[in-house]
Design a protein around this motif. Sequence first.
Motif, PDB file in Angstrom:
ATOM      1  N   GLN A 141      33.087  44.896  42.482  1.00 47.39           N
ATOM      2  CA  GLN A 141      33.342  45.953  41.503  1.00 47.39           C
ATOM      3  C   GLN A 141      33.217  45.342  40.102  1.00 47.39           C
ATOM      4  O   GLN A 141      34.200  45.137  39.390  1.00 47.39           O
ATOM      5  CB  GLN A 141      34.724  46.565  41.719  1.00 47.39           C
ATOM      6  CG  GLN A 141      34.914  47.185  43.099  1.00 47.39           C
ATOM      7  CD  GLN A 141      36.277  47.802  43.282  1.00 47.39           C
ATOM      8  OE1 GLN A 141      36.956  48.141  42.313  1.00 47.39           O
ATOM      9  NE2 GLN A 141      36.705  47.940  44.537  1.00 47.39           N
ATOM     10  N   ALA A 142      31.992  45.015  39.749  1.00 50.95           N
ATOM     11  CA  ALA A 142      31.740  44.269  38.521  1.00 50.95           C
ATOM     12  C   ALA A 142      32.119  45.072  37.275  1.00 50.95           C
ATOM     13  O   ALA A 142      32.655  44.512  36.314  1.00 50.95           O
ATOM     14  CB  ALA A 142      30.272  43.862  38.456  1.00 50.95           C
ATOM     15  N   THR A 143      31.863  46.364  37.278  1.00 52.30           N
ATOM     16  CA  THR A 143      32.157  47.173  36.091  1.00 52.30           C
ATOM     17  C   THR A 143      33.651  47.219  35.810  1.00 52.30           C
ATOM     18  O   THR A 143      34.105  47.008  34.674  1.00 52.30           O
ATOM     19  CB  THR A 143      31.616  48.597  36.281  1.00 52.30           C
ATOM     20  OG1 THR A 143      30.213  48.542  36.579  1.00 52.30           O
ATOM     21  CG2 THR A 143      31.835  49.423  35.026  1.00 52.30           C
ATOM     22  N   GLU A 197      35.812  45.598  32.616  1.00 52.83           N
ATOM     23  CA  GLU A 197      36.718  46.416  31.810  1.00 52.83           C
ATOM     24  C   GLU A 197      38.097  45.771  31.708  1.00 52.83           C
ATOM     25  O   GLU A 197      38.719  45.756  30.641  1.00 52.83           O
ATOM     26  CB  GLU A 197      36.829  47.811  32.428  1.00 52.83           C
ATOM     27  CG  GLU A 197      35.568  48.650  32.287  1.00 52.83           C
ATOM     28  CD  GLU A 197      35.705  49.990  32.983  1.00 52.83           C
ATOM     29  OE1 GLU A 197      36.772  50.213  33.620  1.00 52.83           O
ATOM     30  OE2 GLU A 197      34.775  50.809  32.903  1.00 52.83           O
ATOM     31  N   ASP A 198      38.607  45.227  32.832  1.00 50.90           N
ATOM     32  CA  ASP A 198      39.905  44.556  32.801  1.00 50.90           C
ATOM     33  C   ASP A 198      39.880  43.334  31.896  1.00 50.90           C
ATOM     34  O   ASP A 198      40.824  43.074  31.137  1.00 50.90           O
ATOM     35  CB  ASP A 198      40.314  44.139  34.221  1.00 50.90           C
ATOM     36  CG  ASP A 198      40.961  45.277  34.983  1.00 50.90           C
ATOM     37  OD1 ASP A 198      41.260  46.304  34.354  1.00 50.90           O
ATOM     38  OD2 ASP A 198      41.162  45.142  36.213  1.00 50.90           O
ATOM     39  N   LEU A 199      38.800  42.570  31.960  1.00 49.27           N
ATOM     40  CA  LEU A 199      38.707  41.376  31.114  1.00 49.27           C
ATOM     41  C   LEU A 199      38.603  41.748  29.640  1.00 49.27           C
ATOM     42  O   LEU A 199      39.193  41.074  28.779  1.00 49.27           O
ATOM     43  CB  LEU A 199      37.510  40.532  31.540  1.00 49.27           C
ATOM     44  CG  LEU A 199      37.675  39.734  32.839  1.00 49.27           C
ATOM     45  CD1 LEU A 199      36.407  38.974  33.159  1.00 49.27           C
ATOM     46  CD2 LEU A 199      38.849  38.777  32.731  1.00 49.27           C
ATOM     47  N   GLY A 217      32.078  33.440  31.651  1.00 50.22           N
ATOM     48  CA  GLY A 217      31.589  33.060  32.969  1.00 50.22           C
ATOM     49  C   GLY A 217      31.118  34.254  33.781  1.00 50.22           C
ATOM     50  O   GLY A 217      30.108  34.173  34.498  1.00 50.22           O
ATOM     51  N   MET A 218      31.816  35.388  33.667  1.00 51.96           N
ATOM     52  CA  MET A 218      31.405  36.575  34.396  1.00 51.96           C
ATOM     53  C   MET A 218      30.056  37.085  33.890  1.00 51.96           C
ATOM     54  O   MET A 218      29.178  37.463  34.684  1.00 51.96           O
ATOM     55  CB  MET A 218      32.461  37.670  34.269  1.00 51.96           C
ATOM     56  CG  MET A 218      32.096  38.958  34.977  1.00 51.96           C
ATOM     57  SD  MET A 218      33.404  40.184  34.901  1.00 51.96           S
ATOM     58  CE  MET A 218      34.633  39.392  35.913  1.00 51.96           C
ATOM     59  N   LYS A 219      29.881  37.099  32.561  1.00 50.21           N
ATOM     60  CA  LYS A 219      28.598  37.548  32.026  1.00 50.21           C
ATOM     61  C   LYS A 219      27.475  36.602  32.437  1.00 50.21           C
ATOM     62  O   LYS A 219      26.352  37.047  32.733  1.00 50.21           O
ATOM     63  CB  LYS A 219      28.683  37.650  30.504  1.00 50.21           C
ATOM     64  CG  LYS A 219      29.568  38.802  30.026  1.00 50.21           C
ATOM     65  CD  LYS A 219      29.556  38.925  28.514  1.00 50.21           C
ATOM     66  CE  LYS A 219      30.382  40.124  28.054  1.00 50.21           C
ATOM     67  NZ  LYS A 219      30.383  40.286  26.592  1.00 50.21           N
TER      68      LYS A 219
END
Length: 566
Positions: free
Chosen positions: A467-469, A473-475, A502-504
């Motif tokens: 659930q990447a989106t 949003e949480d980050l 790191g996520m991006k």
Amino acid sequence: MNKREEYFEKLGDFLQTVDGVSSLLDQFVKGVSAERKGDFQTAAQFFLSIGVELFQRGDAVEPNAAERFMRMGVELARKWDHKVPEYLYSVLEGHNFLLGDSNAWLGHALTRRGRLDVAEACFSAAVKAVQHLDVREVGEKLLCAAHIHRMHTRNVSAHKAIIRKWSAMLEERKFTDCEMNLVHSRVQLLTERQALYTVRNKLYKAYTLGKMELLPAAERLENFPLRRRCSISPALVHDNLSKLSIQQGEHQQAEQHIRAALQCRLQKYNMLRVASDPSPSTSSSPPFPAPFSNPSTPSPVPSTSSPLNEVVVPNWDGMPSKVVDHDMDLALNLTRLGEHLIVQKQHARAAWCLRAAARLLLAAHRPAQQGRILHTLGMCLVAAVRHAPLASSSQGLSYTGASTTSPGLSKNTSTSLTPAAIKAIQEEAAAVFSEAVAAKEAAFGEDCGAIVESLGMRAEMLWDLNQATASEEDLQRALKVARSRLGDKDPATKKILQQLVGMKAKKKAMEDALGRLIGARIAEEKAILFACKNSSSDSDLRELETRDGSSAEARGRPASSSGHSH
């Protein structure tokens, strides 16, 4: 108006400046009225209660305000009421418990202000005022005198002198005083001795004294049905012994004391049930058994090697309201046991304990502590997933290699998780972190700094659940809150920023890999199509040649047959 009346008027004017003092003003009026009537002991009680109330408010009032009322209480407590004849004054000396309490509270107020020499004199006067009363009264005043030398003056010789005097008094009165008061005073004496050993870093002596002498005395005191309230119970003794064991590196020993303390508290409220099934519970139990089942449904029984093998809680909803509202020792003990089991990598049993503690705190309406426990529970679930190898079976989390000889869990205990179990635990962890965020916001307000870490962990779980989106949003929200509440230099802000970067980077790498995969797939399909075209043209040529040869042969056969006939 004499000086005493002027002093009373100044005290009354001061009380009118303090917020919420309607009850204090009422007590002040009653105290002044009793003093004018000659009821000095009654007036002393009113002034002492006012001083104690101001002392407990701390910095909210003037620093020496409590001291002034307590001094007035001491002055009035020295006098006997006008109804007491003078020939009893000498007889009543050493039996004035009110003067002892007034001097003791005055000593505490002076200790807070740093006047240790005057406070020591007040504690000595308190001991002298009650020296002919029962050993419990004398022991409480001696405890105050010993405490100031242990915690403030650090005078070990003076502390030991008070302890020797205390021990001699107990030995002298062992046949004349009440047994319950003797045991109560002995428990306080041993507690003070153990505290001195701990301060001096003599941990082994402190542990031995607590286990061999203090624990039996506390258990003996607990058996008196008409005992007075005591601050030392067997559960608290076990708590202290577990802390000492952890400081000495004896983790298995600490686990035994934590289990014993939990058992004492459950037994106190009639919530203890001995496990009836002695066989180990393996695949029949769910991955993380919850203790909040229906009362008609039997609770999962831990294995015989479990630290909870003697403790099964059938119904948390049926607890007395006094447990939920006033006694959080059970929740604290469950939390400590859960944290200890996380260190031991026994994540299923740790989750059991942390769920129970969170349920207690939810019932007690303590969102701040509940948010912290829920975050710890989420971290426990995350650790369970990260440290467990994959299993081929569909049973989820299973325990093997448990030792029946060890009172705690075996160090060789291994866990295995199927992919379905991992996904279920990750979903539960994300839900737990969501509850932790809600509890912290209920305690500290919306978008408070306490939710940053929980938001970061929920984002990590959502990323693992594809659930990447929602994760991004949480980050983004966590980074915004961290920058506004904690600042850019805070470690939590830096961690969230690194997690977002790191996520991006992972998303970019995944997009690049997906593009390369799509390009390779397209090239593969073109090659297959080209190969198909080439193979079809070759087959057409072969088919054409075969067809031409067949035609020629067909044309030649009639000619030869006609010549033969001719």
